[in-house]
Enzyme design. Structure first.
Site, PDB file in Angstrom:
ATOM      1  N   GLY A 187       0.864  -1.180   0.000  1.00  0.00           N
ATOM      2  CA  GLY A 187       0.000   0.000   0.000  1.00  0.00           C
ATOM      3  C   GLY A 187       0.894   1.220   0.000  1.00  0.00           C
ATOM      4  O   GLY A 187       2.105   1.095   0.092  1.00  0.00           O
ATOM      5  N   ARG A 188       0.263   2.380  -0.121  1.00  0.00           N
ATOM      6  CA  ARG A 188       1.104   3.559  -0.082  1.00  0.00           C
ATOM      7  C   ARG A 188       0.415   4.656   0.712  1.00  0.00           C
ATOM      8  O   ARG A 188      -0.807   4.729   0.764  1.00  0.00           O
ATOM      9  CB  ARG A 188       1.444   4.042  -1.492  1.00  0.00           C
ATOM     10  CG  ARG A 188       0.243   4.393  -2.304  1.00  0.00           C
ATOM     11  CD  ARG A 188       0.628   5.280  -3.468  1.00  0.00           C
ATOM     12  NE  ARG A 188      -0.560   5.452  -4.274  1.00  0.00           N
ATOM     13  CZ  ARG A 188      -0.726   4.907  -5.476  1.00  0.00           C
ATOM     14  NH1 ARG A 188       0.229   4.166  -5.971  1.00  0.00           N
ATOM     15  NH2 ARG A 188      -1.821   5.084  -6.141  1.00  0.00           N
ATOM     16  N   LYS A 236       1.075   8.902   2.173  1.00  0.00           N
ATOM     17  CA  LYS A 236       1.411  10.223   1.645  1.00  0.00           C
ATOM     18  C   LYS A 236       2.907  10.364   1.418  1.00  0.00           C
ATOM     19  O   LYS A 236       3.360  11.006   0.487  1.00  0.00           O
ATOM     20  CB  LYS A 236       0.929  11.274   2.654  1.00  0.00           C
ATOM     21  CG  LYS A 236       0.947  12.689   2.117  1.00  0.00           C
ATOM     22  CD  LYS A 236       0.319  13.650   3.088  1.00  0.00           C
ATOM     23  CE  LYS A 236       0.360  15.042   2.527  1.00  0.00           C
ATOM     24  NZ  LYS A 236       1.691  15.326   1.909  1.00  0.00           N
ATOM     25  N   GLY A 275       5.265   7.819   1.091  1.00  0.00           N
ATOM     26  CA  GLY A 275       6.031   6.730   0.481  1.00  0.00           C
ATOM     27  C   GLY A 275       5.208   5.460   0.413  1.00  0.00           C
ATOM     28  O   GLY A 275       3.988   5.492   0.586  1.00  0.00           O
ATOM     29  N   HIS A 276       5.908   4.349   0.199  1.00  0.00           N
ATOM     30  CA  HIS A 276       5.201   3.073  -0.004  1.00  0.00           C
ATOM     31  C   HIS A 276       5.541   2.093   1.111  1.00  0.00           C
ATOM     32  O   HIS A 276       6.562   2.239   1.780  1.00  0.00           O
ATOM     33  CB  HIS A 276       5.653   2.468  -1.340  1.00  0.00           C
ATOM     34  CG  HIS A 276       5.185   3.245  -2.525  1.00  0.00           C
ATOM     35  ND1 HIS A 276       5.584   4.542  -2.759  1.00  0.00           N
ATOM     36  CD2 HIS A 276       4.345   2.925  -3.541  1.00  0.00           C
ATOM     37  CE1 HIS A 276       5.014   4.980  -3.877  1.00  0.00           C
ATOM     38  NE2 HIS A 276       4.257   4.020  -4.369  1.00  0.00           N
ATOM     39  N   LYS A 285       8.325   0.109   5.410  1.00  0.00           N
ATOM     40  CA  LYS A 285       7.726   1.388   5.023  1.00  0.00           C
ATOM     41  C   LYS A 285       8.851   2.304   4.575  1.00  0.00           C
ATOM     42  O   LYS A 285       9.806   2.515   5.324  1.00  0.00           O
ATOM     43  CB  LYS A 285       6.955   1.987   6.204  1.00  0.00           C
ATOM     44  CG  LYS A 285       6.082   3.178   5.838  1.00  0.00           C
ATOM     45  CD  LYS A 285       5.207   3.644   6.999  1.00  0.00           C
ATOM     46  CE  LYS A 285       3.822   3.059   6.934  1.00  0.00           C
ATOM     47  NZ  LYS A 285       2.856   3.681   7.881  1.00  0.00           N
ATOM     48  N   ASP A 323      -4.658   7.674  17.760  1.00  0.00           N
ATOM     49  CA  ASP A 323      -5.364   8.035  16.523  1.00  0.00           C
ATOM     50  C   ASP A 323      -6.027   6.837  15.866  1.00  0.00           C
ATOM     51  O   ASP A 323      -5.716   6.484  14.733  1.00  0.00           O
ATOM     52  CB  ASP A 323      -4.367   8.672  15.553  1.00  0.00           C
ATOM     53  CG  ASP A 323      -5.113   9.428  14.451  1.00  0.00           C
ATOM     54  OD1 ASP A 323      -4.576   9.559  13.348  1.00  0.00           O
ATOM     55  OD2 ASP A 323      -6.245   9.837  14.710  1.00  0.00           O
TER      56      ASP A 323
HETATM   57  C1  LIG Z   1      -0.945   3.956   5.464  1.00  0.00           C
HETATM   58  C2  LIG Z   1      -0.437   2.575   5.501  1.00  0.00           C
HETATM   59  O1  LIG Z   1       0.713   2.334   5.840  1.00  0.00           O
HETATM   60  N1  LIG Z   1      -1.338   1.612   5.146  1.00  0.00           N
HETATM   61  C3  LIG Z   1      -1.000   0.267   5.002  1.00  0.00           C
HETATM   62  C4  LIG Z   1      -0.242   0.003   3.749  1.00  0.00           C
HETATM   63  C5  LIG Z   1       0.295  -1.392   4.029  1.00  0.00           C
HETATM   64  N2  LIG Z   1       0.600  -1.367   5.471  1.00  0.00           N
HETATM   65  C6  LIG Z   1       0.829  -2.561   6.192  1.00  0.00           C
HETATM   66  C7  LIG Z   1       1.635  -2.597   7.332  1.00  0.00           C
HETATM   67 CL1  LIG Z   1       2.391  -1.133   7.885  1.00  0.00          CL
HETATM   68  C8  LIG Z   1       1.832  -3.788   8.036  1.00  0.00           C
HETATM   69  N3  LIG Z   1       1.248  -4.941   7.654  1.00  0.00           N
HETATM   70  C9  LIG Z   1       0.455  -4.927   6.561  1.00  0.00           C
HETATM   71  N4  LIG Z   1      -0.241  -5.934   5.997  1.00  0.00           N
HETATM   72  C10 LIG Z   1      -0.868  -5.389   4.919  1.00  0.00           C
HETATM   73  C11 LIG Z   1      -1.708  -6.173   4.047  1.00  0.00           C
HETATM   74  C12 LIG Z   1      -1.885  -7.533   4.145  1.00  0.00           C
HETATM   75  N5  LIG Z   1      -2.723  -7.872   3.170  1.00  0.00           N
HETATM   76  C13 LIG Z   1      -3.226  -9.213   2.870  1.00  0.00           C
HETATM   77  N6  LIG Z   1      -3.096  -6.805   2.455  1.00  0.00           N
HETATM   78  C14 LIG Z   1      -2.462  -5.754   2.991  1.00  0.00           C
HETATM   79  C15 LIG Z   1      -2.624  -4.367   2.470  1.00  0.00           C
HETATM   80  N7  LIG Z   1      -0.616  -4.060   4.776  1.00  0.00           N
HETATM   81  C16 LIG Z   1       0.217  -3.779   5.801  1.00  0.00           C
HETATM   82  C17 LIG Z   1      -0.125  -0.294   6.100  1.00  0.00           C
END
Ligand SMILES: CC(=O)N[C@H]1CCN(c2c(Cl)cnc3[nH]c(-c4cn(C)nc4C)nc23)C1
Length: 277
Positions: free
Chosen positions: A21-22, A24, A26-27, A43, A137
């Protein structure tokens, strides 16, 4: 473990996988630490963007806080490193992804699922408040679901980055308590308010003070214009809990330890914090 959090990491320690995912700044990538084969979420934040938004000091503070929090319902920060252009945060990987997508898919949760999540968030917040950390938050976008179905507060990054900007510039006001929209000083009881908003949204699929215009949301929050729609059908006990949390006077909000004794929580929450369907 202790060694991991002291080690000096760099990119060569990881095999990078698919983007998760991304945000604001970065990814976030799936990654595997080569020596241990441990799966993490990496991250990647761009220094240039952090500088532009003057959030470096906030990032340092939040990394400092997050790396010391150890709770089953708070996403772990194992460590961080940086290179010329980027800052990398090594985070726990939540295998079942983002809660808000699950809420969108289900429209709203059953009372047992909602109560199980609210109770585990209350325990995580009691832990944070015990360490004088507030403002985790908690809105759906900042919640992730672990491999066993447990909730993980994954908020320390974006939400804090946008702390000042989000409150004043963009993003949702929906979760702000009156004292924050009126920008007076606030304390841990802001988290009780936000948890009440979240409980309402778990049960109805929308936050209670949602409106088309910011100004209308603002007014509904400060007036605590709380209404319960006739559908979906929700128990009086759930409404009673929400009404005790969404109280304008912050000192009058139901304390989190009292929340865990509320009949709706006692009768509906799975003690393990895991919703088994
Ligand atoms: C703002 C932000 O960081 N949002 C999300 C992006 C991915 N992130 C994750 C973070 Cl920081 C930690 N674990 C994650 N697992 C997933 C995920 C798992 N599946 C099957 N699909 C996803 C999507 N995403 C994360 C946090």
């Amino acid at each position: 473990d202790a060694a991991a959090s002291q080690k000096r990491w760099d990119l060569s320690d990881f095999d990078i996988g698919k983007p998760l995912g991304r945000g604001k700044f970065g990814h976030v990538y799936l990654a595997r630490e080569k020596r241990s084969n441990h799966i993490v979420a990496l991250k990647v934040l761009f220094k240039s963007q952090l500088q532009q938004s003057q959030v470096e000091h906030q990032l340092r503070r939040e990394v400092e806080i997050q790396s010391h929090l150890r709770h089953p319902n708070i996403l772990r920060l194992y460590g961080y490193f940086y290179d010329q252009k980027r800052v990398y945060l090594i985070l726990e990987y939540a295998a079942r992804g983002e809660l808000y997508k699950e809420l969108q898919r289900c429209k709203f949760f059953s009372e047992r699922r909602a109560a199980t999540y609210v109770a585990s968030l209350a325990r995580a917040l009691i832990y944070c408040h015990g360490k004088h950390v507030i403002h985790r938050d908690i809105k759906p976008e900042n919640l992730l679901i672990g491999a066993q179905g447990e909730l993980k507060i994954a908020d320390f990054g974006w939400s804090v980055h946008t702390f000042n900007r989000r409150r004043t510039m963009c993003g949702t006001l929906d979760y702000l308590p009156p004292e924050m929209v009126e920008s007076v000083e606030h304390d841990a009881s802001v988290d009780i308010w936000s948890l009440g908003i979240l409980c309402y949204e778990f049960l109805y699929g929308v936050p209670p003070f949602e409106a088309m215009e910011h100004s209308d949301t603002y007014r509904r929050i400060v007036q605590v214009d709380l209404k319960f729609p006739p559908k979906p059908i929700v128990s009086g006990s759930a409404k009673d809990l929400i009404s005790q949390m969404l109280v304008k006077e912050s000192s009058q909000r139901l304390p989190l330890h009292k929340l865990l004794e509320h009949p709706w929580i006692v009768q509906n929450a799975d003690p393990s914090g895991i919703y088994r369907g």
